[in-house]
Enzyme design. Structure first.
Site, PDB file in Angstrom:
ATOM      1  N   HIS A   6      -1.739   0.793  -9.848  1.00 33.12           N
ATOM      2  CA  HIS A   6      -2.311  -0.267  -9.007  1.00 33.12           C
ATOM      3  C   HIS A   6      -2.909  -1.382  -9.882  1.00 33.12           C
ATOM      4  O   HIS A   6      -4.089  -1.716  -9.785  1.00 33.12           O
ATOM      5  CB  HIS A   6      -3.376   0.311  -8.059  1.00 33.12           C
ATOM      6  CG  HIS A   6      -3.595  -0.543  -6.830  1.00 33.12           C
ATOM      7  ND1 HIS A   6      -3.984  -0.027  -5.618  1.00 33.12           N
ATOM      8  CD2 HIS A   6      -3.489  -1.886  -6.646  1.00 33.12           C
ATOM      9  CE1 HIS A   6      -4.092  -1.019  -4.732  1.00 33.12           C
ATOM     10  NE2 HIS A   6      -3.806  -2.155  -5.344  1.00 33.12           N
TER      11      HIS A   6
ATOM     12  N   GLU B 217      -4.257   7.464  -4.000  1.00 30.77           N
ATOM     13  CA  GLU B 217      -4.445   6.925  -5.346  1.00 30.77           C
ATOM     14  C   GLU B 217      -5.767   7.449  -5.890  1.00 30.77           C
ATOM     15  O   GLU B 217      -6.783   7.292  -5.227  1.00 30.77           O
ATOM     16  CB  GLU B 217      -4.525   5.387  -5.313  1.00 30.77           C
ATOM     17  CG  GLU B 217      -3.179   4.722  -5.232  1.00 30.77           C
ATOM     18  CD  GLU B 217      -3.292   3.216  -5.035  1.00 30.77           C
ATOM     19  OE1 GLU B 217      -4.348   2.634  -5.385  1.00 30.77           O
ATOM     20  OE2 GLU B 217      -2.347   2.626  -4.538  1.00 30.77           O
TER      21      GLU B 217
ATOM     22  N   ARG C 280       0.861  -1.182   0.000  1.00 32.89           N
ATOM     23  CA  ARG C 280       0.000   0.000   0.000  1.00 32.89           C
ATOM     24  C   ARG C 280       0.898   1.232   0.000  1.00 32.89           C
ATOM     25  O   ARG C 280       1.998   1.206   0.584  1.00 32.89           O
ATOM     26  CB  ARG C 280      -0.900   0.029   1.249  1.00 32.89           C
ATOM     27  CG  ARG C 280      -2.034  -0.994   1.247  1.00 32.89           C
ATOM     28  CD  ARG C 280      -3.123  -0.648   0.229  1.00 32.89           C
ATOM     29  NE  ARG C 280      -4.260  -1.549   0.269  1.00 32.89           N
ATOM     30  CZ  ARG C 280      -4.437  -2.599  -0.526  1.00 32.89           C
ATOM     31  NH1 ARG C 280      -3.513  -2.904  -1.420  1.00 32.89           N
ATOM     32  NH2 ARG C 280      -5.529  -3.339  -0.436  1.00 32.89           N
TER      33      ARG C 280
END
Length: 320
Positions: free
Chosen positions: A283, A264, A236
């Protein structure tokens, strides 16, 4: 045999797939705009974490009236348990999809390590570009993974998969894990976090995000890394203090390949995106052609285990 009712947050066509599973009588779609207003009159909830701008909504969604009601199992469709409403974990059983994407994420980590070592972006000839002199690579050879040290932060399914591939490439592997448990694989040795960070040529972050791991890679640890170390983050974004990382990159220290950032997406014009020492992917390391099947298999197996009174795969304890 008990028949189970399920509600899910996936696209509406998923309902037909779920309704066809053994043991399921009824499957209903939860609309995107009210996705955290979860029904409390079903047996199973199949949910997906908040992403991008929806993360805040997920983390602050109000508790549904009468929660958890008749809900017996909440199956998360992600390996990470962050970006879900905190009250979700009060359900009698909650399970993550941990392990279902370990192979593609492991492949991604190796891909960026190899691309970095072999300088693929630099050595690929562009249209009209002159063929370099042969001796250009004598004093600046391409790097190798063989004999180099891989540091792993976390030692769950993803880190172990990265370790398995790295072992095949002849790397020396050390891992820092939260528990004192020994390494499950003979080719991975456990070591304190500060040693792992200081010795790594490639450092792969695959730990969950918790208050204890927030900014685990802080200014102090970044400063103690080898100047040419390559950081790969598939965990993360919050595991890294991005401001401290940017300061190191600006000094001509460290390299980074990040599939996750904080936040994000990154705000437009953020300096990490496009920095000459940093590569960012949006991602996507989990992406693979088998993902829906793997996650459905996990759900089916946990539905079976729930009915049989067996321990769940990826079971998550309650808060605290």
């Amino acid at each position: 045999e008990d028949k189970m009712r399920i509600a899910h947050q996936f696209a509406p066509p998923m309902s037909a797939m779920l309704a066809g599973l053994p043991g399921i009588t009824e499957a209903n779609h939860i609309p995107q705009e009210t996705r955290w207003d979860l029904p409390t009159d079903v047996d199973i909830l199949f949910v997906l974490h908040g992403q991008g701008h929806d993360r805040d909504a997920a983390n602050h969604a109000p508790r549904p009236t009468g929660w958890p009601g008749t809900v017996k199992l909440v199956q998360l469709a992600s390996a990470g348990a962050d970006d879900y409403p905190p009250w979700i974990f009060e359900a009698p059983a909650v399970a993550s999809a941990s392990g279902t994407t370990a192979i593609p994420i492991g492949e991604y980590a190796l891909a960026v390590m190899l691309a970095h070592a072999k300088q693929l972006a630099t050595i690929t000839l562009k249209a009209g570009e002159a063929w370099p002199e042969r001796n250009a690579f004598i004093d600046k050879p391409l790097a190798t993974l063989h004999g180099r040290t891989l540091g792993l932060v976390g030692l769950g399914n993803i880190a172990r998969q990265v370790g398995k591939y790295a072992h095949a490439f002849g790397m020396d592997i050390i891992a820092a894990r939260a528990s004192a448990a020994p390494s499950p694989d003979p080719w991975i040795r456990t070591a304190p976090l500060d040693e792992v960070v200081a010795r790594a040529d490639h450092l792969v972050l695959a730990a969950p995000i918790t208050p204890a791991t927030q900014h685990l890679l802080n200014q102090d640890r970044l400063a103690r890394m080898k100047p040419d170390a390559h950081i790969v983050n598939v965990g993360r974004g919050g595991l890294i203090d991005q401001d401290a990382l940017l300061a190191e990159l600006d000094k001509g220290r460290l390299w980074a390949s990040l599939d996750v950032t904080d936040p994000e997406p990154l705000p437009p014009g953020h300096r990490l995106q496009g920095h000459p020492r940093c590569r960012i992917t949006p991602h996507v390391s989990w992406s693979n052609p088998d993902i829906n099947r793997r996650i459905l298999e996990r759900l089916m197996e946990n539905v079976r285990r729930l009915g049989a009174g067996e321990p769940l795969l990826g079971a998550i304890g309650g808060p605290g």
